[in-house]
Design an enzyme around this catalytic site. Structure first.
Site, PDB file in Angstrom:
ATOM      1  N   HIS A   1       0.897  -1.073   0.060  1.00 41.65           N
ATOM      2  CA  HIS A   1       0.003  -0.114   0.084  1.00 41.65           C
ATOM      3  C   HIS A   1       0.621   1.204  -0.055  1.00 41.65           C
ATOM      4  O   HIS A   1       0.140   2.182  -0.171  1.00 41.65           O
ATOM      5  CB  HIS A   1      -0.806  -0.122   1.020  1.00 41.65           C
ATOM      6  CG  HIS A   1      -0.214  -0.141   2.659  1.00 41.65           C
ATOM      7  ND1 HIS A   1      -1.009  -0.192   3.600  1.00 41.65           N
ATOM      8  CD2 HIS A   1       1.122  -0.375   2.881  1.00 41.65           C
ATOM      9  CE1 HIS A   1      -0.232  -0.261   4.957  1.00 41.65           C
ATOM     10  NE2 HIS A   1       0.824  -0.678   4.336  1.00 41.65           N
ATOM     11  N   HIS A   2       2.234   1.184  -0.014  1.00 43.63           N
ATOM     12  CA  HIS A   2       2.935   2.544   0.073  1.00 43.63           C
ATOM     13  C   HIS A   2       3.695   2.899  -1.697  1.00 43.63           C
ATOM     14  O   HIS A   2       3.932   3.969  -1.488  1.00 43.63           O
ATOM     15  CB  HIS A   2       4.162   2.314   0.931  1.00 43.63           C
ATOM     16  CG  HIS A   2       3.935   2.122   2.371  1.00 43.63           C
ATOM     17  ND1 HIS A   2       3.052   2.771   2.977  1.00 43.63           N
ATOM     18  CD2 HIS A   2       4.185   0.737   3.157  1.00 43.63           C
ATOM     19  CE1 HIS A   2       3.173   2.253   4.216  1.00 43.63           C
ATOM     20  NE2 HIS A   2       3.755   1.225   4.437  1.00 43.63           N
ATOM     21  N   GLY A   3       3.383   1.889  -2.312  1.00 42.94           N
ATOM     22  CA  GLY A   3       3.965   2.080  -3.757  1.00 42.94           C
ATOM     23  C   GLY A   3       3.246   3.563  -4.380  1.00 42.94           C
ATOM     24  O   GLY A   3       2.192   3.893  -3.927  1.00 42.94           O
TER      25      GLY A   3
END
Length: 366
Positions: free
Chosen positions: A127-129
């Site tokens: 979920h950080h990309g």
């Protein structure tokens, strides 16, 4: 349906990286050893093609990621621009294929729930990309691309629930201001990426609750029942995506929260009847013994299995076979059981006040 791939069994980010541990393979092996995962319940994840990811990621970044795998290295310019080849996001032999497989699993999940259903894709949850760079161990943003696929199928209300210890900043960035995606995130305060404050609404799309160190099961139960479920129910979602990172448990080295895996399983159980379409992903989780147990229990919850008080010998052998340079042998309970003992405690005023503030916002219409 359980989505997995052999690529998770043979690849890792590097010997000293927090993801130099088995995670998805352990969950698969435990589920099979417990008799919960037959051939008709398992699908091998395809690898997503670059053209399927341009709805979020830039073409230049996708090309750089593929070239990094091909060359086994990156230039200083690529490292600076795209965040590749860093300590957090190193170049390793499967640096393109592994995240592209996670995305392929998410897109397959979206297809499988087109007409309703439940899918578990533990390799997802990255979920950080960001569109043009890797961040926080995440090279491609599987939740964003999966939710985009759900929307492309004609859905107009998708709820994204994130109980990872770290705020899902990439997902919030992608859907800020959206009236089709509502986000709820519960994450550790003052923890990287240092986003997701209580006042951060992402232009009305997000409900963020940062929680203090030592966040326990009693506090989580309050948050689940008084915040997560009401926010989701108010949205009347046609689909729910649950990012079920395993790093908020007590034993995880990259957070200072104190949950048991019961909190994650209760979230899964509570969300199941709230939508005709449920996709559950993995996410964080950096203790090899706790991650496999938690995700195997997620699958047990999704598939209606009874969790035994003690692991049978074959499953116990899987837990005992693992080693971890960061720690010697774990507490015996992590080797012999799947379910943690409850980790209850007092509910602190700062959590009550945070939930109350978000409930007031919900009552006011956003």
């Amino acid at each position: 349906m359980f989505i997995g791939s052999g690529i998770y069994r043979g690849s890792r980010y590097g010997d000293r990286h927090p993801l130099a541990i088995p995670r998805v393979p352990t969950a698969i092996d435990l589920a099979r050893a417990l008799g919960w995962l037959g051939p008709d319940q398992y699908r091998t994840s395809p690898r997503a093609k670059p053209a399927a990811m341009t709805g979020f990621h830039t073409g230049d970044y996708l090309a750089a990621l593929q070239k990094a795998e091909q060359d086994g290295r990156v230039s200083d310019a690529v490292r600076h621009r795209h965040g590749l080849g860093t300590l957090s996001n190193p170049v390793f032999p499967e640096v393109w294929r592994r995240p592209a497989t996670a995305v392929g699993g998410g897109m397959l999940a979206a297809e499988l729930v087109r007409d309703g259903g439940i899918v578990f894709n533990p390799g997802g949850g990255t979920h950080h990309g960001m569109p043009d760079r890797a961040e926080g161990f995440c090279f491609l943003n599987e939740p964003v691309l999966t939710i985009q696929r759900l929307l492309a199928q004609g859905l107009t209300r998708v709820a994204y629930v994130d109980i990872d210890a770290h705020h899902g900043d990439g997902v919030e960035y992608a859907f800020a201001g959206s009236d089709k995606v509502r986000l709820v995130s519960v994450h550790e305060a003052m923890r990287w990426p240092f986003t997701g404050g209580l006042e951060d609404t992402a232009q009305g799309a997000s409900y963020n609750l940062p929680v203090p160190r030592g966040f326990n099961d009693s506090e989580f139960a309050l948050v689940l029942n008084e915040l997560i479920l009401p926010v989701v129910a108010d949205f009347k979602p046609q689909a729910i995506f649950l990012q079920c990172g395993a790093d908020a448990v007590l034993e995880d080295p990259l957070s200072r929260l104190a949950l048991s895996n019961n909190s994650h399983w209760s979230t899964v159980r509570a969300l199941m009847p709230m939508t005709p379409r449920l996709i559950v992903s993995g996410g964080g989780g950096y203790n090899p013994w706790t991650v496999g147990r938690l995700w195997a229990g997620v699958w047990a919850t999704l598939s209606g299995q009874d969790i035994p008080d003690r692991l049978p010998p074959e499953a116990e052998a899987i837990q005992r076979s693992m080693a971890w340079p960061r720690k010697g042998r774990p507490d015996p309970v992590l080797l012999t059981t799947l379910r943690d003992a409850p980790r209850d405690g007092p509910v602190r005023d700062e959590i009550r006040s945070g939930v109350s503030a978000l409930r007031q916002r919900l009552a006011a219409g956003g």
